[in-house]
Motif scaffolding. Structure first.
Motif, PDB file in Angstrom:
ATOM      1  N   LYS A 150      37.499   3.800  13.219  1.00 51.30           N
ATOM      2  CA  LYS A 150      37.188   2.382  13.125  1.00 51.30           C
ATOM      3  C   LYS A 150      38.440   1.615  13.522  1.00 51.30           C
ATOM      4  O   LYS A 150      39.553   2.109  13.371  1.00 51.30           O
ATOM      5  CB  LYS A 150      36.755   1.982  11.712  1.00 51.30           C
ATOM      6  N   LEU A 151      38.237   0.385  14.020  1.00 54.30           N
ATOM      7  CA  LEU A 151      39.365  -0.385  14.533  1.00 54.30           C
ATOM      8  C   LEU A 151      39.338  -1.802  13.981  1.00 54.30           C
ATOM      9  O   LEU A 151      38.309  -2.477  14.033  1.00 54.30           O
ATOM     10  CB  LEU A 151      39.298  -0.417  16.068  1.00 54.30           C
ATOM     11  N   VAL A 152      40.483  -2.234  13.459  1.00 56.83           N
ATOM     12  CA  VAL A 152      40.672  -3.616  13.025  1.00 56.83           C
ATOM     13  C   VAL A 152      41.762  -4.219  13.897  1.00 56.83           C
ATOM     14  O   VAL A 152      42.866  -3.673  13.991  1.00 56.83           O
ATOM     15  CB  VAL A 152      41.091  -3.696  11.542  1.00 56.83           C
ATOM     16  N   VAL A 219      37.153  -7.806  14.652  1.00 57.85           N
ATOM     17  CA  VAL A 219      38.070  -8.718  15.338  1.00 57.85           C
ATOM     18  C   VAL A 219      38.377  -9.883  14.405  1.00 57.85           C
ATOM     19  O   VAL A 219      37.464 -10.558  13.933  1.00 57.85           O
ATOM     20  CB  VAL A 219      37.459  -9.237  16.660  1.00 57.85           C
ATOM     21  N   ILE A 220      39.667 -10.118  14.148  1.00 57.61           N
ATOM     22  CA  ILE A 220      40.097 -11.136  13.200  1.00 57.61           C
ATOM     23  C   ILE A 220      40.974 -12.163  13.910  1.00 57.61           C
ATOM     24  O   ILE A 220      41.766 -11.831  14.789  1.00 57.61           O
ATOM     25  CB  ILE A 220      40.901 -10.510  12.038  1.00 57.61           C
ATOM     26  N   GLY A 221      40.835 -13.418  13.495  1.00 61.17           N
ATOM     27  CA  GLY A 221      41.715 -14.468  14.001  1.00 61.17           C
ATOM     28  C   GLY A 221      41.704 -15.660  13.076  1.00 61.17           C
ATOM     29  O   GLY A 221      40.775 -15.834  12.275  1.00 61.17           O
ATOM     30  N   GLY A 222      42.735 -16.462  13.161  1.00 63.23           N
ATOM     31  CA  GLY A 222      42.769 -17.701  12.410  1.00 63.23           C
ATOM     32  C   GLY A 222      42.203 -18.831  13.235  1.00 63.23           C
ATOM     33  O   GLY A 222      42.235 -18.795  14.472  1.00 63.23           O
ATOM     34  N   ASP A 223      41.674 -19.862  12.567  1.00 63.39           N
ATOM     35  CA  ASP A 223      41.159 -21.001  13.330  1.00 63.39           C
ATOM     36  C   ASP A 223      42.298 -21.808  13.955  1.00 63.39           C
ATOM     37  O   ASP A 223      42.058 -22.660  14.819  1.00 63.39           O
ATOM     38  CB  ASP A 223      40.259 -21.889  12.460  1.00 63.39           C
ATOM     39  N   HIS A 224      43.553 -21.527  13.535  1.00 61.45           N
ATOM     40  CA  HIS A 224      44.743 -22.104  14.166  1.00 61.45           C
ATOM     41  C   HIS A 224      45.676 -20.984  14.615  1.00 61.45           C
ATOM     42  O   HIS A 224      46.885 -21.032  14.422  1.00 61.45           O
ATOM     43  CB  HIS A 224      45.458 -23.048  13.210  1.00 61.45           C
ATOM     44  N   LEU A 232      39.259 -14.806  21.285  1.00 66.21           N
ATOM     45  CA  LEU A 232      38.865 -13.821  20.280  1.00 66.21           C
ATOM     46  C   LEU A 232      37.355 -13.614  20.269  1.00 66.21           C
ATOM     47  O   LEU A 232      36.873 -12.489  20.107  1.00 66.21           O
ATOM     48  CB  LEU A 232      39.354 -14.271  18.905  1.00 66.21           C
ATOM     49  N   VAL A 233      36.599 -14.696  20.454  1.00 67.70           N
ATOM     50  CA  VAL A 233      35.142 -14.593  20.525  1.00 67.70           C
ATOM     51  C   VAL A 233      34.736 -13.734  21.718  1.00 67.70           C
ATOM     52  O   VAL A 233      33.843 -12.883  21.617  1.00 67.70           O
ATOM     53  CB  VAL A 233      34.498 -15.989  20.598  1.00 67.70           C
ATOM     54  N   ASP A 234      35.391 -13.934  22.859  1.00 68.36           N
ATOM     55  CA  ASP A 234      35.082 -13.122  24.039  1.00 68.36           C
ATOM     56  C   ASP A 234      35.358 -11.641  23.785  1.00 68.36           C
ATOM     57  O   ASP A 234      34.581 -10.773  24.216  1.00 68.36           O
ATOM     58  CB  ASP A 234      35.890 -13.612  25.239  1.00 68.36           C
ATOM     59  N   ALA A 242      30.809  -4.600  17.094  1.00 70.16           N
ATOM     60  CA  ALA A 242      31.909  -5.435  16.609  1.00 70.16           C
ATOM     61  C   ALA A 242      31.434  -6.495  15.631  1.00 70.16           C
ATOM     62  O   ALA A 242      30.304  -6.983  15.715  1.00 70.16           O
ATOM     63  CB  ALA A 242      32.625  -6.100  17.784  1.00 70.16           C
ATOM     64  N   TYR A 243      32.313  -6.820  14.704  1.00 68.35           N
ATOM     65  CA  TYR A 243      32.178  -7.982  13.839  1.00 68.35           C
ATOM     66  C   TYR A 243      33.297  -8.954  14.199  1.00 68.35           C
ATOM     67  O   TYR A 243      34.353  -8.559  14.716  1.00 68.35           O
ATOM     68  CB  TYR A 243      32.339  -7.610  12.365  1.00 68.35           C
ATOM     69  N   LEU A 244      33.063 -10.229  13.869  1.00 68.35           N
ATOM     70  CA  LEU A 244      34.081 -11.264  14.098  1.00 68.35           C
ATOM     71  C   LEU A 244      34.336 -12.005  12.794  1.00 68.35           C
ATOM     72  O   LEU A 244      33.398 -12.442  12.127  1.00 68.35           O
ATOM     73  CB  LEU A 244      33.599 -12.247  15.169  1.00 68.35           C
ATOM     74  N   TRP A 245      35.612 -12.158  12.455  1.00 69.83           N
ATOM     75  CA  TRP A 245      35.998 -12.917  11.261  1.00 69.83           C
ATOM     76  C   TRP A 245      37.062 -13.937  11.646  1.00 69.83           C
ATOM     77  O   TRP A 245      38.209 -13.581  11.880  1.00 69.83           O
ATOM     78  CB  TRP A 245      36.531 -11.981  10.167  1.00 69.83           C
ATOM     79  N   ILE A 246      36.652 -15.198  11.751  1.00 70.53           N
ATOM     80  CA  ILE A 246      37.589 -16.286  12.014  1.00 70.53           C
ATOM     81  C   ILE A 246      37.897 -16.952  10.671  1.00 70.53           C
ATOM     82  O   ILE A 246      36.986 -17.463  10.005  1.00 70.53           O
ATOM     83  CB  ILE A 246      37.022 -17.310  13.007  1.00 70.53           C
ATOM     84  N   VAL A 247      39.137 -16.937  10.291  1.00 71.13           N
ATOM     85  CA  VAL A 247      39.550 -17.376   8.959  1.00 71.13           C
ATOM     86  C   VAL A 247      39.939 -18.847   9.002  1.00 71.13           C
ATOM     87  O   VAL A 247      40.791 -19.242   9.809  1.00 71.13           O
ATOM     88  CB  VAL A 247      40.734 -16.531   8.454  1.00 71.13           C
TER      89      VAL A 247
END
Length: 284
Positions: A150-152, A219-224, A232-234, A242-247
């Protein structure tokens, strides 16, 4: 005048402002990254790759940010070591892993990690990569897919321009490289310049290449973040599982500024099987 020119002892920090790590308490008094009891060197591919191991159980690989070292995961190592055998690596040309060569690429670093896993007789394991470590994780999953269970990836980018790095970060990298190039060519200055240029010149991945990644990926990223959310969405959209988590209210440093949230969400992802949510399930 850049601070480095006024004070020769000052080190220009690489890509994502490592001073923030100090402000968020990552560089507390811990042995991580300098622990003789946990540390080992693996001679491989022309370098001595430094790594530290903590805990027991399924192996879990940690890959750090540009210009950082094992120590940046001080908030993650003790948490995950409760349930995993955590293997944290100083990437080539970082921390205790010295590298006299002039060139540096993410493919080199991914192959280093693959060789380390081979030497440790690890056939497959989960991988957590932050920033450049995330890029290395993506490349590892493409070049050596059998190794990544698994990959984060937190804040990776696929190419080096202002569509994949916000303009402030890209300009900062360029200014830092220009300043380093004017300093005396000591081994330390040359290494720092090589590390900075890594993010100015690399990587060169395509969205289509991501489709070859078969392991479940978060896939993780901050909104800033220093990486545009659209980028990151791409990345998320082109990895099949994949899952996407924008914090919200978060920068590139989610692993430190949002440590508890980061650890809990990643632990859940590693623990639970991947679910393909589609059809009527999107309404439930």
């Amino acid at each position: 005048m850049p601070e480095s020119r006024k004070n020769p002892g000052f080190k220009i920090v690489p890509a994502f402002l490592l001073l923030l790590l100090m402000a968020t308490g990552v560089y507390a008094q811990t042995p991580y990254g300098n622990n003789k009891a946990a540390g080992r060197y693996q001679a491989t591919r022309g370098i001595r790759l430094y790594y530290e191991s903590y805990g027991k159980g399924e192996p879990l690989l940690l890959l750090h940010i540009n210009g950082g070292s094992i120590n940046v995961f001080s908030g993650q190592i003790p948490f995950f070591a409760k349930n995993y055998r955590v293997i944290a690596v100083d990437s080539r040309a970082h921390g205790k892993t010295t590298d006299p060569a002039d060139s540096l690429t993410f493919e080199m670093m991914a192959d280093d990690v693959n060789a380390l896993l081979d030497s440790l007789h690890i056939k497959s394991c989960p991988v957590i990569g932050w920033s450049d470590g995330g890029i290395t994780g993506l490349v590892l999953a493409m070049r050596h897919p059998e190794k990544v269970k698994k990959l984060v990836v937190s804040g990776p980018n696929l190419w080096p321009d202002t569509t994949a790095l916000i303009p402030f970060v890209y300009d900062y990298l360029q200014r830092t490289a220009d300043s380093l190039a004017k300093l005396p060519p000591t081994a330390a200055n040359k290494n720092q310049l090589k590390v900075i240029r890594l993010d100015l010149l690399e990587p060169h991945l395509t969205l289509q290449q991501l489709e070859a990644i078969k392991c479940p990926t978060l896939v993780i990223g901050g909104d800033h973040d220093g990486i545009p959310v659209t980028h990151l969405v791409d990345i998320y959209r082109h990895i099949p599982q994949a899952y996407l988590w924008i914090v919200p209210s978060a920068s590139h440093f989610i692993a430190t500024t949002k440590k508890d949230q980061f650890n809990a969400r990643v632990a859940e992802f590693l623990r639970e099987p991947y679910k393909n949510i589609e059809g009527m399930n999107v309404l439930q």
